[in-house]
Design a protein around this motif. Structure first.
Motif, PDB file in Angstrom:
ATOM      1  N   MET A 485       0.861  -1.184   0.000  1.00  0.00           N
ATOM      2  CA  MET A 485       0.000   0.000   0.000  1.00  0.00           C
ATOM      3  C   MET A 485       0.893   1.228   0.000  1.00  0.00           C
ATOM      4  O   MET A 485       1.922   1.247   0.686  1.00  0.00           O
ATOM      5  N   ASP A 486       0.493   2.257  -0.764  1.00  0.00           N
ATOM      6  CA  ASP A 486       1.285   3.483  -0.685  1.00  0.00           C
ATOM      7  C   ASP A 486       0.929   4.215   0.609  1.00  0.00           C
ATOM      8  O   ASP A 486      -0.061   3.927   1.268  1.00  0.00           O
ATOM      9  N   LYS A 487       1.770   5.173   0.969  1.00  0.00           N
ATOM     10  CA  LYS A 487       1.612   5.844   2.258  1.00  0.00           C
ATOM     11  C   LYS A 487       0.274   6.572   2.374  1.00  0.00           C
ATOM     12  O   LYS A 487      -0.338   6.611   3.439  1.00  0.00           O
ATOM     13  N   GLN A 488      -0.180   7.155   1.262  1.00  0.00           N
ATOM     14  CA  GLN A 488      -1.438   7.883   1.326  1.00  0.00           C
ATOM     15  C   GLN A 488      -2.594   6.946   1.633  1.00  0.00           C
ATOM     16  O   GLN A 488      -3.481   7.269   2.420  1.00  0.00           O
ATOM     17  N   GLU A 489      -2.587   5.756   1.034  1.00  0.00           N
ATOM     18  CA  GLU A 489      -3.646   4.784   1.307  1.00  0.00           C
ATOM     19  C   GLU A 489      -3.594   4.322   2.762  1.00  0.00           C
ATOM     20  O   GLU A 489      -4.629   4.132   3.407  1.00  0.00           O
ATOM     21  N   SER A 699      -3.824  17.383   0.939  1.00  0.00           N
ATOM     22  CA  SER A 699      -2.827  17.523   2.005  1.00  0.00           C
ATOM     23  C   SER A 699      -2.048  16.234   2.217  1.00  0.00           C
ATOM     24  O   SER A 699      -0.807  16.248   2.323  1.00  0.00           O
ATOM     25  N   PHE A 700      -2.743  15.109   2.294  1.00  0.00           N
ATOM     26  CA  PHE A 700      -2.051  13.822   2.460  1.00  0.00           C
ATOM     27  C   PHE A 700      -1.149  13.543   1.252  1.00  0.00           C
ATOM     28  O   PHE A 700      -0.041  13.018   1.395  1.00  0.00           O
ATOM     29  N   GLY A 701      -1.651  13.883   0.045  1.00  0.00           N
ATOM     30  CA  GLY A 701      -0.863  13.658  -1.164  1.00  0.00           C
ATOM     31  C   GLY A 701       0.449  14.422  -1.136  1.00  0.00           C
ATOM     32  O   GLY A 701       1.515  13.877  -1.471  1.00  0.00           O
ATOM     33  N   GLU A 712       3.352  21.292   8.619  1.00  0.00           N
ATOM     34  CA  GLU A 712       2.533  21.974   7.612  1.00  0.00           C
ATOM     35  C   GLU A 712       1.287  21.160   7.279  1.00  0.00           C
ATOM     36  O   GLU A 712       0.217  21.715   7.038  1.00  0.00           O
ATOM     37  N   LEU A 713       1.434  19.839   7.251  1.00  0.00           N
ATOM     38  CA  LEU A 713       0.274  18.970   7.027  1.00  0.00           C
ATOM     39  C   LEU A 713      -0.785  19.222   8.100  1.00  0.00           C
ATOM     40  O   LEU A 713      -1.966  19.424   7.790  1.00  0.00           O
ATOM     41  N   ILE A 714      -0.356  19.200   9.352  1.00  0.00           N
ATOM     42  CA  ILE A 714      -1.288  19.407  10.466  1.00  0.00           C
ATOM     43  C   ILE A 714      -1.921  20.791  10.388  1.00  0.00           C
ATOM     44  O   ILE A 714      -3.138  20.953  10.585  1.00  0.00           O
ATOM     45  N   GLN A 715      -1.115  21.783  10.076  1.00  0.00           N
ATOM     46  CA  GLN A 715      -1.625  23.151   9.975  1.00  0.00           C
ATOM     47  C   GLN A 715      -2.651  23.282   8.849  1.00  0.00           C
ATOM     48  O   GLN A 715      -3.698  23.917   9.010  1.00  0.00           O
ATOM     49  N   ASN A 716      -2.345  22.670   7.687  1.00  0.00           N
ATOM     50  CA  ASN A 716      -3.282  22.695   6.555  1.00  0.00           C
ATOM     51  C   ASN A 716      -4.628  22.086   6.938  1.00  0.00           C
ATOM     52  O   ASN A 716      -5.692  22.663   6.695  1.00  0.00           O
ATOM     53  N   LEU A 717      -4.577  20.876   7.517  1.00  0.00           N
ATOM     54  CA  LEU A 717      -5.810  20.180   7.877  1.00  0.00           C
ATOM     55  C   LEU A 717      -6.579  20.958   8.937  1.00  0.00           C
ATOM     56  O   LEU A 717      -7.800  21.141   8.836  1.00  0.00           O
TER      57      LEU A 717
END
Length: 727
Positions: A485-489, A699-701, A712-717
């Motif tokens: 599985m890729d990380k996003q999945e 964001s996950f992508g 930045e991921l956390i901030q975006n979400l």
């Protein structure tokens, strides 16, 4: 408040529709046609408006423009031959020519035959012209169509790659008219009008025979498997039949004028398993259409004649409701249900319209839905799957269905999965009704888990115990805890399994800036860093095909199916002893996910009671089958399917290779029990408002590609989703 979209086809007693055009108003009405019992497999016309039906056994039946049979020809093709008629035409002397092509296996040292045959009055072949050198080894030209014979005995036809050519009497190319995939074409005087298919879509184009460039080439839609074109001489309009099962009219400059034939005119268009073999227009504008339908007890092949009549069509007394769908598959599903409903309710017409939904243009989609609902122009029943239902329910965009449910004596809420129904409930009121849903979870190779002495306590099934199981399984060389599985999945699997933990719709809060979410991301990285996944096996089918049973313990399946690829009936091709596991959660007992698909009732519908009745009918009668794999929201329908699967015989379903045949197996009592348990214990609704889905995916992508860091991921979400919740 609101309403929604354009629409498509259905049944009406008088088969009529207003035609389009500046000159006159007209409509079509079906008239009797003398059909034979023989099966027609192709239908077209020539430049002189004679019509031809290709029958089985290579018979050609010729009709004049009134539909009267004038000739029947048995083409001289040996029974053991692979030669097939592909096109037909007539010259000024009324001699018939046919494009004959040999298909099938190519013999060593021998080219496949491709010829133009000239026939005498009795159908005897009197001349053959080889055109095989003009072929390119393609396999595009598969429909029975027309060819043209010019005054100087040149031929205009499509080669095996659908390239439109003009050749002389010896078969030599005079000119390549259109070097593209020409699906169908008509010649009008010295002009060619063609339907051209390429990777960008379907185009209507005009080209002069003596010219080099297109006069115009206009996109008329996406790729279509059914593409038929003809010309109405009276109205000076092009008519196009597509796999939307409608005929649309275009002016001579390639501009769409409107729909002139749909299911209201021709009810057979509504049948799910209907195939059109061709249509033709005579000099008076009468339409002849040939269909094969597999909806009846046996295959039925017929020609429908639609007479054009001047004036405004008579009004129908039938009640009309309109239903929206987002995909071609949904259109087929709902059409099938609509046909059954209309048979029981002949005073109702159900029209089904496919929306132009594209994920990348979700804002435009939502704007169009909202605008048309507000203007009172939308469908009576509107699909919920891409709508922000949390906000729709809170703002009462759709009709409150609670009163309909309570007063309807035939509606018993206990017959449905309450969990799924409650997805559309807000403050004890229901604002939509699901008709089906998907269910997600993990499929495990229980034999492998048992052999490795892995103890899994389903009462303590959280992410910590899941990670522990993956590590213990992956200690052995060549054995892995997870499928590739890729990380996003992976992130989405953990994220969606506990969606309520991260997004609180009611209080308009999120929980991404937390140790719990950081731990989720840490576990995803650990699966990759510690190589807890199989790097070569991506699907269950890879196991059986590559003979690698017992190498992977867990498979993520967002859409569990009773029947189908990786369905419960086929899992045993790849996993001898499988178990269903819910997704691990902090609560410790794991949870299966589900995603409902339903309809909201437009508050401005003029036929609310009928719309509710059809919505209830869909919920009661959606059953799923080999093709449509979702679960019905009505419990009994799923239980009936499971019982049926217990009684079925083992049978081959697909021949992948000489060494790998996929079988469909009967379900055991234990397997049925597992499915029932999953259905009764689905807890997490993973349907997201489309704007939130877009933020999460984007964001996950970016995070898994390394474009943004964890902070930045956390901030975006946190920022984007919180802002949306508070809008």
């Amino acid at each position: 408040m609101k309403r929604n979209m354009i629409f498509f086809c259905m049944v009406v007693i008088i088969f009529s529709l207003v035609g389009c055009g500046e000159k006159s108003k007209f409509y079509y009405e079906e008239e009797a046609f003398n059909n034979s019992k023989e099966r027609i497999i192709g239908f077209t016309n020539d430049e002189y408006k004679n019509m031809y039906a290709l029958l089985e056994d290579n018979k050609i039946r010729k009709y004049d423009e009134t539909g009267k049979v004038t000739k029947e020809i048995k083409v001289e093709i040996p029974k053991d031959s692979y030669k097939i008629p592909f096109a037909i035409g007539q010259d000024e002397e009324k001699k018939i020519y046919m494009d004959i092509r040999e298909v099938g296996p190519k013999k060593p040292g021998k080219e496949l035959v491709h010829e133009i045959w000239k026939l005498d009055e009795k159908g005897k072949v009197i001349k053959k012209i080889s055109i095989a050198p003009n072929d390119m080894g393609g396999w595009e030209n598969s429909d029975f169509g027309r060819m043209y014979i010019t005054k100087n005995k040149n031929f205009i036809y499509k080669n095996d790659s659908n390239i439109l050519l003009q050749i002389d009497e010896k078969g030599n190319i005079v000119k390549t008219l259109i070097k593209a995939n020409v699906k169908d074409f008509v010649k009008i005087d010295n002009s060619i009008y063609a339907l051209i298919k390429d990777e960008e879509g379907l185009f209507l184009a005009k080209k002069e025979i003596d010219g080099n460039n297109f006069v115009f080439k206009k996109k008329i839609g996406e790729s279509s498997n059914i593409t038929k074109l003809d010309f109405d001489l009276q109205e000076k309009k092009l008519l196009y039949f597509s796999d939307k099962m409608i005929i649309e009219s275009f002016d001579m400059e390639g501009n769409l004028l409107g729909t002139v034939i749909d299911g209201e005119n021709v009810p057979i268009l509504l049948l799910t398993n209907t195939q059109i073999n061709g249509f033709a227009v005579n000099n008076q504008g009468t339409l002849f259409m040939n269909f094969i339908t597999y909806e009846l007890e046996k295959d039925c092949s017929k020609i429908v004649m639609m007479k054009k009549k001047k004036g405004i069509p008579p009004k129908s007394n039938k009640k009309i409701i309109k239903v929206g769908v987002n995909t071609k598959y949904q259109q087929e599903e709902i059409k099938e249900l609509a046909i059954k409903y209309m048979k029981k309710n002949p005073d109702v017409v159900v029209k089904v319209n496919q929306y132009d939904y594209k994920e990348d243009y979700i804002s435009d989609y939502l704007k169009k839905i909202n605008t048309e609902m507000l203007a009172g122009e939308g469908e009576d029943l509107i699909p919920t799957e891409h709508l922000p239902m949390k906000k729709f329910m809170k703002n009462e965009i759709f009709e409150n269905l609670t009163a309909y449910m309570e007063k309807d004596k035939d509606f018993d809420i206990n017959e449905y999965y309450k969990t799924v129904l409650d997805s559309y409930q807000y403050q004890n009121n229901y604002y939509a009704l699901p008709i089906n849903f998907t269910i997600g979870g993990l499929i495990a190779d229980q034999k492998l888990i048992n052999e490795k002495n892995i103890i899994i306590n389903k009462e303590n099934w959280n992410r910590e115990s899941f990670m522990k199981a993956l590590r213990e399984i992956s200690k052995n060389n060549g054995i892995y805890g997870l499928v590739k599985m890729d990380k996003q999945e992976l992130i989405e699997m953990f994220f969606l399994g506990e969606i309520d933990k991260w997004i609180d719709y009611e209080n308009k809060k999120t929980n991404f800036n937390s140790e719990a979410f950081k731990d989720l991301l840490k576990d995803v990285e650990a699966i990759y860093d510690e190589k807890l996944y199989h790097n070569e096996i991506e699907r269950m089918m890879d196991i059986g095909e590559q003979k690698r049973m017992g190498e992977v313990a867990f498979f993520n399946k967002k859409n569990l199916e009773i029947i189908g690829v990786d369905g419960f009936d086929q899992i045993k091709n790849d996993i001898e002893n499988y178990q269903l596991y819910p997704y691990p959660t902090d609560k410790g007992n794991g949870e299966f996910t589900y995603e409902p698909f339903g309809y909201g009732l437009n508050r401005q519908s003029k036929n609310k009671e009928i719309a509710w009745d059809f919505l209830k009918f869909m919920a009661n009668n959606y059953r799923g089958d080999d093709f449509y794999s979702k679960f019905s929201v009505k419990k009994k329908n799923n239980l009936d399917r499971l019982e049926k699967c217990k009684k079925k015989e083992k049978e081959p379903r697909a021949y992948i290779s000489e060494d790998y045949i996929i079988y469909s197996y009967p379900l055991t009592e234990e397997e049925v029990k597992q499915v029932k348990n999953a259905l009764e214990n689905m807890k997490v609704d993973v349907s997201l408002d489309p704007q939130i889905r877009s933020v999460v995916k984007d964001s996950f992508g970016k995070y898994v590609k390394g474009e943004i860091a964890q902070e930045e991921l956390i901030q975006n979400l946190e920022n984007k989703i919180t802002t949306y919740l508070n809008e």
